[in-house]
Design a protein around this motif. Sequence first.
Motif, PDB file in Angstrom:
ATOM      1  N   PHE A  28       1.071   0.121  -1.873  1.00  0.00           N
ATOM      2  CA  PHE A  28       0.185  -0.883  -2.472  1.00  0.00           C
ATOM      3  C   PHE A  28      -0.916  -0.368  -3.193  1.00  0.00           C
ATOM      4  CE2 PHE A  28       2.974  -2.927   0.734  1.00  0.00           C
ATOM      5  CZ  PHE A  28       3.266  -4.026  -0.067  1.00  0.00           C
ATOM      6  N   THR A  30      -3.805   1.239  -1.912  1.00  0.00           N
ATOM      7  CA  THR A  30      -4.993   0.695  -0.986  1.00  0.00           C
ATOM      8  C   THR A  30      -4.890   1.622   0.438  1.00  0.00           C
ATOM      9  OG1 THR A  30      -6.150  -0.987  -0.316  1.00  0.00           O
ATOM     10  CG2 THR A  30      -3.947  -1.200  -0.097  1.00  0.00           C
ATOM     11  N   GLY A  35      -7.284  -3.148   3.512  1.00  0.00           N
ATOM     12  CA  GLY A  35      -6.639  -4.100   3.954  1.00  0.00           C
ATOM     13  C   GLY A  35      -7.242  -4.860   5.021  1.00  0.00           C
ATOM     14  N   LEU A  75     -11.791  -5.776  -5.928  1.00  0.00           N
ATOM     15  CA  LEU A  75     -11.077  -6.717  -5.239  1.00  0.00           C
ATOM     16  C   LEU A  75     -12.100  -7.664  -4.348  1.00  0.00           C
ATOM     17  CD1 LEU A  75      -9.449  -3.838  -3.234  1.00  0.00           C
ATOM     18  CD2 LEU A  75      -8.309  -5.381  -4.223  1.00  0.00           C
ATOM     19  N   TYR A  95      -7.563 -10.667  -7.830  1.00  0.00           N
ATOM     20  CA  TYR A  95      -6.977  -9.406  -7.461  1.00  0.00           C
ATOM     21  C   TYR A  95      -7.075  -9.194  -5.919  1.00  0.00           C
ATOM     22  CZ  TYR A  95      -5.467  -4.758  -7.698  1.00  0.00           C
ATOM     23  OH  TYR A  95      -4.822  -3.450  -7.533  1.00  0.00           O
ATOM     24  N   LYS A  99      -4.154  -8.761  -3.034  1.00  0.00           N
ATOM     25  CA  LYS A  99      -4.043  -7.662  -2.270  1.00  0.00           C
ATOM     26  C   LYS A  99      -4.119  -8.108  -0.861  1.00  0.00           C
ATOM     27  CE  LYS A  99      -3.058  -4.473  -5.141  1.00  0.00           C
ATOM     28  NZ  LYS A  99      -1.613  -3.937  -4.812  1.00  0.00           N
ATOM     29  N   ASP A 102      -0.868  -9.173   0.220  1.00  0.00           N
ATOM     30  CA  ASP A 102      -0.056  -8.079   0.668  1.00  0.00           C
ATOM     31  C   ASP A 102      -0.309  -7.602   2.078  1.00  0.00           C
ATOM     32  OD1 ASP A 102       1.135  -8.118  -1.913  1.00  0.00           O
ATOM     33  OD2 ASP A 102      -0.155  -6.562  -2.701  1.00  0.00           O
TER      34      ASP A 102
END
Length: 151
Positions: A28, A30, A35, A75, A95, A99, A102
């Motif tokens: 992804f 990142t 995350g 982010l 955005y 994320k 995700d």
Amino acid sequence: MKDKTIDYMLRTTWLAVNKMYNEEAAKFGTTMATGFTLLSIDQDEGTPSTSLGPIMGMEATSLSRILKRMEELDLIMRKPNPNDGRGVLIYLTPYGKEKRNDARERVLVFNEAIKSKIPQDKLKHFFEVSETINEMISNKKIYNQKEHTLK
């Protein structure tokens, strides 16, 4: 190691989980740390920057680097805290919310996979043991007691 110790099992398991999450995060664009940070920020109210470190168990300098990079990637955004003139609130951008979803999905997939292979009673014991270890460490009940010295 011939005889596996508790810390050995914790360390090797965490390293495997960390590697797995970083491999997934790379798909992804990142990292696991990004995350984890996305998941630690309140997506509606924002989160004070000073509370993120303790929530995540990170030192301020490491967190500062992550937040700086996340801001560069659009982010997160920082806004003054209206309740504390000296403080800053961290908010997810649209955005960042994408994320975050995700990251959340990957965590849920991991948890469901584990739950499908390990009975609930064993998971309950795992959580109890983990909480006890964390509590003992937090309360400095390991190296500050004479009865725990090696003989």
